[in-house]
Design a protein around this motif. Structure first.
Motif, PDB file in Angstrom:
ATOM      1  N   THR A  56       0.610  -1.006   0.082  1.00 11.12           N
ATOM      2  CA  THR A  56      -0.167   0.060  -0.175  1.00 11.12           C
ATOM      3  C   THR A  56       1.087   1.278  -0.303  1.00 11.12           C
ATOM      4  O   THR A  56       0.642   2.314  -1.169  1.00 11.12           O
ATOM      5  CB  THR A  56      -1.096   0.003   1.898  1.00 11.12           C
ATOM      6  OG1 THR A  56      -1.828  -1.231   1.299  1.00 11.12           O
ATOM      7  CG2 THR A  56      -1.795   1.421   1.363  1.00 11.12           C
ATOM      8  N   PHE A  59       2.253   1.754  -3.200  1.00  6.98           N
ATOM      9  CA  PHE A  59       1.659   1.432  -4.244  1.00  6.98           C
ATOM     10  C   PHE A  59       2.132   3.134  -5.173  1.00  6.98           C
ATOM     11  O   PHE A  59       1.606   3.890  -4.807  1.00  6.98           O
ATOM     12  CB  PHE A  59       0.095   1.703  -4.243  1.00  6.98           C
ATOM     13  CG  PHE A  59      -0.823   1.686  -5.256  1.00  6.98           C
ATOM     14  CD1 PHE A  59      -1.469   0.437  -5.821  1.00  6.98           C
ATOM     15  CD2 PHE A  59      -2.003   2.594  -5.699  1.00  6.98           C
ATOM     16  CE1 PHE A  59      -1.960   0.084  -6.448  1.00  6.98           C
ATOM     17  CE2 PHE A  59      -2.162   2.896  -6.637  1.00  6.98           C
ATOM     18  CZ  PHE A  59      -2.936   1.040  -7.398  1.00  6.98           C
ATOM     19  N   PRO A  60       1.788   2.981  -6.098  1.00 11.43           N
ATOM     20  CA  PRO A  60       1.663   1.775  -7.566  1.00 11.43           C
ATOM     21  C   PRO A  60       2.509   1.176  -8.144  1.00 11.43           C
ATOM     22  O   PRO A  60       2.464  -0.002  -8.976  1.00 11.43           O
ATOM     23  CB  PRO A  60       0.713   2.699  -8.882  1.00 11.43           C
ATOM     24  CG  PRO A  60       1.879   3.951  -8.454  1.00 11.43           C
ATOM     25  CD  PRO A  60       1.435   4.539  -7.562  1.00 11.43           C
ATOM     26  N   SER A  62       4.425  -0.979  -7.243  1.00  8.52           N
ATOM     27  CA  SER A  62       4.169  -2.509  -6.662  1.00  8.52           C
ATOM     28  C   SER A  62       3.532  -3.162  -6.853  1.00  8.52           C
ATOM     29  O   SER A  62       3.572  -4.254  -7.207  1.00  8.52           O
ATOM     30  CB  SER A  62       3.745  -2.203  -4.677  1.00  8.52           C
ATOM     31  OG  SER A  62       3.009  -2.014  -4.352  1.00  8.52           O
ATOM     32  N   LEU A  63       2.703  -2.113  -8.229  1.00  5.34           N
ATOM     33  CA  LEU A  63       2.006  -3.106  -8.967  1.00  5.34           C
ATOM     34  C   LEU A  63       2.851  -4.570  -9.720  1.00  5.34           C
ATOM     35  O   LEU A  63       2.557  -5.514 -10.384  1.00  5.34           O
ATOM     36  CB  LEU A  63       1.250  -2.879  -9.481  1.00  5.34           C
ATOM     37  CG  LEU A  63      -0.233  -1.647  -8.854  1.00  5.34           C
ATOM     38  CD1 LEU A  63      -1.321  -1.338  -9.921  1.00  5.34           C
ATOM     39  CD2 LEU A  63      -1.154  -2.471  -8.201  1.00  5.34           C
ATOM     40  N   CYS A  64       4.086  -4.256 -10.236  1.00  6.28           N
ATOM     41  CA  CYS A  64       4.726  -4.500 -10.836  1.00  6.28           C
ATOM     42  C   CYS A  64       5.593  -5.852 -10.987  1.00  6.28           C
ATOM     43  O   CYS A  64       6.009  -6.759 -11.258  1.00  6.28           O
ATOM     44  CB  CYS A  64       6.284  -3.240 -11.356  1.00  6.28           C
ATOM     45  SG  CYS A  64       5.993  -2.337 -11.639  1.00  6.28           S
ATOM     46  N   CYS A  66       3.818  -7.726  -8.126  1.00  4.90           N
ATOM     47  CA  CYS A  66       2.626  -8.273  -7.140  1.00  4.90           C
ATOM     48  C   CYS A  66       1.079  -8.522  -8.584  1.00  4.90           C
ATOM     49  O   CYS A  66       0.742  -9.785  -8.177  1.00  4.90           O
ATOM     50  CB  CYS A  66       1.211  -7.168  -7.018  1.00  4.90           C
ATOM     51  SG  CYS A  66       1.982  -6.461  -4.830  1.00  4.90           S
TER      52      CYS A  66
END
Length: 296
Positions: A56, A59-60, A62-64, A66
């Motif tokens: 969190t 973010f964003p 961390s989307l790479c 996750c």
């Protein structure tokens, strides 16, 4: 358990055959069927919560880490803190993992083919032959192929080579050469049964080539040549026998009609003259010579 599974299957999918229901019941009670990892424990939940906090906060970006993608022909088996997560294999498409907690393994579910190396086999009638084959298989259950065996592909290859030697060792050389299709089907069923706990389905097995020793090839060639010569002599003898019977019947007909012999003489002269030969043979009846000899 089997009765409850049978009732649920009939309510959800309609009426099935008894054989399919028995197979489903066995699959539900099979010990080799992978189960969910279960509860990760208190520490696991704490680590999972901390990982979500980190995701969190970053973010964003961390989307790479996750969001992962698997192709249409792939499946992803996910482990959380060493335990298999619920839901089985993921894919195709996008799926979500928690970094530092989750690990995943991609499994290709396309059909794979490989050549079984030539195997030196001693047949039942004590003949050494080299036989190679080709095997087609695919991963039917990605989760079982990861959790139940260390390397499903390598294990399948070794098992195919061993099965080829064991099966051909119980056959005679003539059976190996003439019953390839039957042996291939038997090997396929045997391999499919052994690799079922690994999540592998063997689709096809084909024997490619059977290499015989050079001396045995020469012996078989000599035997086949002798057999052909024997059949040729028998056929020639039968032809001579039929021809002798035909000549005997012709002689009986000519004996009954003396004029037929003269017609045969004329037919022979006609045949000789048609070939444009310079030498002409005139048949002279023996009766005519006897008449001249009697006058002398």
């Amino acid at each position: 358990m089997a009765a409850e599974l049978k009732q649920r299957s009939s309510q959800k999918y309609g009426q099935f055959s008894d054989e399919n229901l028995i197979v489903s019941a066995r699959g539900a009670n099979d010990e080799t069927t992978p189960k969910d990892g279960g509860d990760v424990g208190c520490c696991g939940y704490i680590l999972w919560f901390l990982a979500l906090v980190v995701i969190t906060l970053t973010f964003p970006f961390s989307l790479c880490l996750c969001i992962k993608v698997v192709q249409e022909y792939e499946r992803a088996v996910i482990f959380r803190l060493g335990r298999l997560i619920a839901g089985g294999a993921k894919g195709p498409g996008l799926f979500f993992i928690v970094p530092c907690i989750d690990s995943y393994t991609k499994v290709d579910i396309r059909t794979v083919s490989f050549d079984v190396p030539p195997q030196e086999v001693l047949t039942k009638d004590s003949v050494t032959v080299a036989v190679d084959a080709v095997v087609y298989y695919r991963v039917q259950n990605a989760t079982m192929s990861i959790t139940n065996v260390e390397d499903a592909n390598r294990s399948t290859r070794l098992l195919a080579a061993t099965t080829l030697r064991n099966v051909l060792g119980t056959k005679n050389l003539s059976e190996i050469l003439s019953e390839r299709e039957t042996i291939s089907h038997y090997m396929q069923g045997n391999l499919d049964e052994c690799t079922d706990p690994w999540g592998i389905r063997v689709e096809r097995v084909e024997i490619k080539d059977v290499r015989l020793p050079v001396q045995l090839q020469r012996a078989m060639a000599a035997e086949a040549e002798a057999a052909r010569e024997a059949r040729a002599k028998v056929i020639a003898a039968e032809g001579e026998q039929k021809a002798s019977w035909a000549l005997k019947e012709a002689a009986n007909v000519i004996t009954e009609s003396p004029a037929a012999l003269q017609l045969r003489y004329l037919q022979t002269l006609n045949t000789i003259s048609a070939e444009k030969n310079s030498t002409i043979i005139f048949p002279l009846p023996i009766d005519l010579l006897q008449s001249f000899m009697s006058h002398q």
